[in-house]
Design an enzyme around this catalytic site. Structure first.
Site, mmCIF file in Angstrom:
data_model
loop_
_atom_site.group_PDB
_atom_site.id
_atom_site.type_symbol
_atom_site.label_atom_id
_atom_site.label_comp_id
_atom_site.label_asym_id
_atom_site.label_seq_id
_atom_site.Cartn_x
_atom_site.Cartn_y
_atom_site.Cartn_z
ATOM 1 N N SER A 137 81.714 38.778 64.704
ATOM 2 C CA SER A 137 81.408 38.016 63.488
ATOM 3 C C SER A 137 82.671 37.847 62.662
ATOM 4 O O SER A 137 83.572 38.700 62.660
ATOM 5 C CB SER A 137 80.332 38.700 62.634
ATOM 6 O OG SER A 137 80.336 38.211 61.309
ATOM 7 N N TYR A 150 77.209 45.759 56.932
ATOM 8 C CA TYR A 150 77.585 44.781 57.960
ATOM 9 C C TYR A 150 79.100 44.562 57.957
ATOM 10 O O TYR A 150 79.741 44.576 59.009
ATOM 11 C CB TYR A 150 76.849 43.472 57.690
ATOM 12 C CG TYR A 150 76.967 42.454 58.809
ATOM 13 C CD1 TYR A 150 76.304 42.654 60.013
ATOM 14 C CD2 TYR A 150 77.706 41.292 58.639
ATOM 15 C CE1 TYR A 150 76.395 41.722 61.046
ATOM 16 C CE2 TYR A 150 77.806 40.357 59.664
ATOM 17 C CZ TYR A 150 77.147 40.572 60.862
ATOM 18 O OH TYR A 150 77.241 39.648 61.870
ATOM 19 N N LYS A 154 81.427 45.667 61.121
ATOM 20 C CA LYS A 154 82.059 44.586 61.888
ATOM 21 C C LYS A 154 83.580 44.712 61.862
ATOM 22 O O LYS A 154 84.250 44.380 62.845
ATOM 23 C CB LYS A 154 81.594 43.225 61.371
ATOM 24 C CG LYS A 154 80.141 42.915 61.725
ATOM 25 C CD LYS A 154 79.921 42.958 63.234
ATOM 26 C CE LYS A 154 78.523 42.534 63.632
ATOM 27 N NZ LYS A 154 78.344 42.507 65.114
#
Length: 261
Positions: A137, A150, A154
């Site tokens: 991502s 997140y 990531k």
């Protein structure tokens, strides 16, 4: 280093829907033999049936789940040439997010990659070849407003992919990272108003991401960017950090103002 996809023996985690399903279908169209893994066994089976692959239901983040997946895939395929560590989850919030949510996001977004590499590397290094593809991502290159778990995980998954590449590329191990922004998947649908405001305008279909990924597998670049503008954002973050942070904070304030209305 580039990938030969025809006849490649492939595992795709999180393959029951979204990017994972699109990637499984696209790789099968290239002639790859694909094992589709997903926590949702029915979804994995549906995708596997469409492409003539094998479905493996289970948790691709847990130690036992990863061990079982790799062993089952090897028994079916003979060996694994390309492992697509695609499964990922997101939760909203910052430090106040519950401890168990932080832990689960870390398990899925980071430790699943670590555990897969642990199982794969000994044989890959022995034979002098192997290919690890991480779905990271753009949040791993930049950040994700509204979700600290997140963003943090990531960044960590990108760091692990980089580490694998610099440590093992001279021994035949290829490592690449897919870093899209918005993609029309369940994750985007569940992102809420803030996620929709940020990501929906430029969101791609999973099939578009799969197509760009296949192109990236062919040309061997480490960063596969379905949204090319992410490269410019990443460069600004590195070279004009204070300005980039101020700009992101301005966007955060706009979102805060909108959500309070």
């Amino acid at each position: 280093m580039t990938a030969e996809l025809g006849g490649a023996r492939v595992v795709v985690t999180g393959g029951g829907r979204g990017i994972g399903a699109a990637l499984a279908v696209r790789l099968a169209a290239e002639g790859a033999r694909v094992v589709v893994s997903d926590l949702d066994g029915a979804a994995a089976s549906e995708v596997a049936a469409r492409i003539g692959g094998l479905a493996v239901a289970g948790d691709a983040a847990s130690e036992e789940g990863v061990r079982t997946l790799v062993a089952t895939a090897r028994a079916h395929l003979g060996e694994i040439d390309l492992f697509c560590a695609n499964a990922g989850i997101a939760v909203a919030g910052g430090p106040e997010a519950p401890e168990e949510q932080w832990a689960r996001v870390w398990e899925v977004n980071v430790m699943a990659h670590v555990r897969a590499a642990r199982e794969l590397l000994p044989r890959w290094l022995e034979r002098g070849s192997g290919h690890f593809l991480a779905t990271v991502s753009a949040a791993g290159l930049l950040t994700s407003l509204g979700s600290a778990p997140y963003s943090v995980t990531k960044h960590a998954s990108l760091a692990f992919a980089e580490w694998l590449s610099v440590t093992y590329r001279h021994r035949g191990i290829r490592v690449q990272a897919i870093c899209p922004q918005g993609v029309r998947t369940d994750m985007l649908a569940d992102a809420g108003p803030m996620g929709a405001a940020l990501l929906e305008p430029g969101a791609l279909e999973p099939e578009q991401v799969a197509e760009v990924t296949v192109e990236g597998l062919r040309d061997g670049r480490f960063l596969i960017l379905p949204h090319p503008e992410v490269a410019e954002f990443y460069a600004r973050r590195a070279t004009r950090t204070e300005r980039w942070l101020a700009g992101m904070n301005a966007l955060q304030r706009e979102l805060d103002a909108t959500s309070s209305q």
